[in-house]
Enzyme design. Structure first.
Site, PDB file in Angstrom:
ATOM      1  N   GLU A  52       0.810  -1.223   0.000  1.00 35.76           N
ATOM      2  CA  GLU A  52       0.000   0.000   0.000  1.00 35.76           C
ATOM      3  C   GLU A  52       0.843   1.274   0.000  1.00 35.76           C
ATOM      4  OE1 GLU A  52      -4.092  -1.533   2.052  1.00 35.76           O
ATOM      5  OE2 GLU A  52      -2.477  -0.984   3.421  1.00 35.76           O
TER       6      GLU A  52
HETATM    7  N1  IFG Z   1      -4.379  -4.050   4.334  1.00 34.20           N
HETATM    8  C1  IFG Z   1      -3.141  -3.568   4.957  1.00 34.20           C
HETATM    9  C2  IFG Z   1      -2.955  -3.845   6.436  1.00 34.20           C
HETATM   10  C3  IFG Z   1      -4.270  -3.841   7.203  1.00 34.20           C
HETATM   11  C4  IFG Z   1      -5.256  -4.768   6.515  1.00 34.20           C
HETATM   12  C5  IFG Z   1      -6.510  -4.952   7.363  1.00 34.20           C
HETATM   13  C6  IFG Z   1      -2.001  -5.560   4.069  1.00 34.20           C
HETATM   14  C7  IFG Z   1      -0.744  -6.159   3.506  1.00 34.20           C
HETATM   15  C8  IFG Z   1      -5.576  -4.204   5.159  1.00 34.20           C
HETATM   16  N2  IFG Z   1      -1.997  -4.205   4.258  1.00 34.20           N
HETATM   17  O1  IFG Z   1      -2.947  -6.268   4.341  1.00 34.20           O
HETATM   18  O2  IFG Z   1      -2.092  -2.866   7.004  1.00 34.20           O
HETATM   19  O3  IFG Z   1      -4.784  -2.530   7.328  1.00 34.20           O
HETATM   20  O4  IFG Z   1      -7.298  -6.028   6.891  1.00 34.20           O
END
Ligand code: IFG
Length: 500
Positions: free
Chosen positions: A312
């Site tokens: 992200e």
């Molecule tokens: N995506 C984000 C996490 C977390 C997650 C919650 C990943 C690799 C959503 N990154 O999953 O930091 O916020 O379900």
């Protein structure tokens, strides 16, 4: 629990109640072994640590002395010789006879895994922390067992909400029972930095001073981190620290103004948004900082892996992401570790020593497939199957649902060795269940989301695919209910399972 059910519980656990399902289990008639006050535990040289851990569990609930000695003979015997070579480095053989239980393995890890199976073969009350009445009968059986994948992992996000070493250790106790062998600790994110770095002390004192919702947060001293590492290692679990970067870095950026491109430290963040932060790719100090952090972490991390996040990075351009990763990945190697990164790292064509961790919700990803084709091993954590912070159903009080609802069967019914297009069995390092903690505040919350789904992921990582069968698995899962009750685990009583 009715007296009949109690009696049923006291009887020997059926040999088909072990999770993960062993490679081969044969019932042996008239060969039950009953642990009694005169039972001795015998261990090969080097295996007394495993024997002591087993003794600790059994003494608590049976009240028996169960002395441990470096010897062979009747009773519970853990030996490092004579195992079938098929068992490899983590497998074991377990043979029950009227005179005892013999566990043979080539390594201490294999013996540890064998003792977890022995716990599953004993009545559920064996897991009680107070003395219970027996009989403590192990059903006659011959078991030969070894894992399908080398990596069966659990991730705990201690950045969004901080969890004390004792809570982490309890989670280690719980995942060890299912032969999970890696614990990935998500130590840094926008909302918190959770490990002391001596050369950058404000990371802990400022970056660790809060959490989602504005609570006091916290951090591990190096001594506390090392204690968690040792506690895990004794239970065949290797700790993998994650410092997420270049995104998910607000806690570090708030701790040191010089890390920000504009030289201004943003405020600490206690919300739950993602994608708004980035290390300053163009500044040299960024890489000095990362070198210091990786050096200090590697020095207290005996395991082979360091996780550098990489997910992200919405505030980092693709070009900058590539520049950043091509500077950072060699730093991990320099300190003798192999890097794991969320699967976005695959787009920089990383060296084959780097493990992309797949967290997509689809069945294909071209960069991940290309990496697998080049020889990178993929760690499987599809968010709509393995994310333990997903709600079970719309009425689940905690958790998220952006990847979908994950009831127990959903989390179990998928094949990690044939899930992502062009990422076949040989390209899969293993399976991991991430537990993100934006909505998770207590030990009970952790257990409610992890159980019963984590044992299903542990089985996907350990058991042969030929043994994969939901109808059989849900019976074995039901048998875990009384064990979790005996342990005080706050598990979710899914209506998909007929709990006793
Ligand atoms: N995506 C984000 C996490 C977390 C997650 C919650 C990943 C690799 C959503 N990154 O999953 O930091 O916020 O379900």
């Amino acid at each position: 629990m009715t007296s009949a059910a109690t009696q049923a519980q006291a009887a020997a656990a059926p040999i088909d109640s072990v999770i993960p399902a062993p490679v081969s289990v044969t019932a042996v008639p008239n060969a039950n072994y009953t642990v009694t006050s005169s039972t001795q535990i015998r261990a090969a040289a080097g295996a007394t640590g495993v024997a002591d851990l087993l003794a600790g569990v059994l003494r608590r609930s049976t009240g028996f002395a169960l002395p441990v000695s470096q010897s062979t003979g009747d009773g519970i015997s853990l030996q490092l010789s004579g195992a079938d070579p098929q068992v490899g480095t983590e497998g074991y053989q377990l043979d029950v006879s009227t005179t005892g239980v013999l566990i043979k393995a080539a390594t201490v890890a294999g013996l540890f895994n064998g003792t977890q199976t022995l716990r599953h073969l004993l009545p559920a009350k064996i897991e009680s922390s107070t003395v219970q009445s027996g009989p403590w009968t192990v059903p006659g059986a011959r078991i030969l067992d070894y894992p399908r994948f080398a990596y069966r992992g659990a991730m705990l996000d201690v950045a969004r909400h901080f969890f004390t070493p004792d809570i982490v250790k309890r989670y280690i106790d719980e995942i060890a029972l299912y032969k999970v062998n890696y614990l990935h600790l998500h130590l840094a994110d926008d909302q918190g930095w959770r490990i002391v770095i001596d050369s950058w002390p404000r990371l802990a004192t400022v970056g660790g001073s809060t959490q989602v919702g504005g609570g006091a947060g916290g951090f591990y001293t190096k001594a506390q981190y090392s204690d968690i590492v040792s506690y895990a290692a004794a239970r065949n679990i290797t700790v993998i620290p994650e410092i997420d970067m270049p995104g998910h870095t607000n806690a570090a950026l708030a701790s040191y103004a010089e890390l920000n491109c504009n030289g201004v430290a943003p405020p600490l963040y206690t919300g739950t948004d993602v994608g708004f932060s980035s290390f300053c790719v163009s500044k040299a100090v960024t890489y000095q900082f990362i070198d210091d952090v990786v050096r200090e972490l590697a020095a207290i991390t005996p395991g082979p892996y360091i996780h550098i996040g990489g997910d992200e990075a919405q505030s980092t351009s693709d070009a900058d992401y590539k520049t950043f990763m091509n500077k950072v990945l060699p730093i991990v190697t320099k300190y003798g570790k192999q890097a794991i990164g969320w699967h976005e790292v695959a787009k920089v064509n990383p060296p084959t020593s780097v493990t992309p961790q797949f967290w997509g919700t689809g069945r294909s990803d071209s960069a991940v497939a290309s990496a697998a084709g080049r020889g990178n091993k993929i760690l499987m954590s599809p968010a709509n199957k393995a994310y333990l912070d997903m709600k079970y159903t719309s009425s689940t009080p905690i958790g998220q649902d952006w990847a979908g609802k994950i009831e127990v069967k959903t989390g179990y019914d998928w094949n990690p060795g044939a899930y992502v297009t062009n990422v076949g069995e040989a390209a899969v390092r293993g399976v991991e269940g991430p537990l993100w903690t934006e909505t998770v505040k207590t030990r009970q919350d952790i257990e409610f989301l992890a159980f019963p789904r984590l044992p299903g992921l542990a089985e996907l990582g350990w058991s042969p695919w030929s043994k994969h069968n939901w109808d059989a698995y849900k019976q074995r899962l039901a048998a875990q209910g009384p064990r979790w009750q005996a342990m005080g685990v706050n598990f979710y009583r899914s209506t998909q399972v007929s709990w006793p």
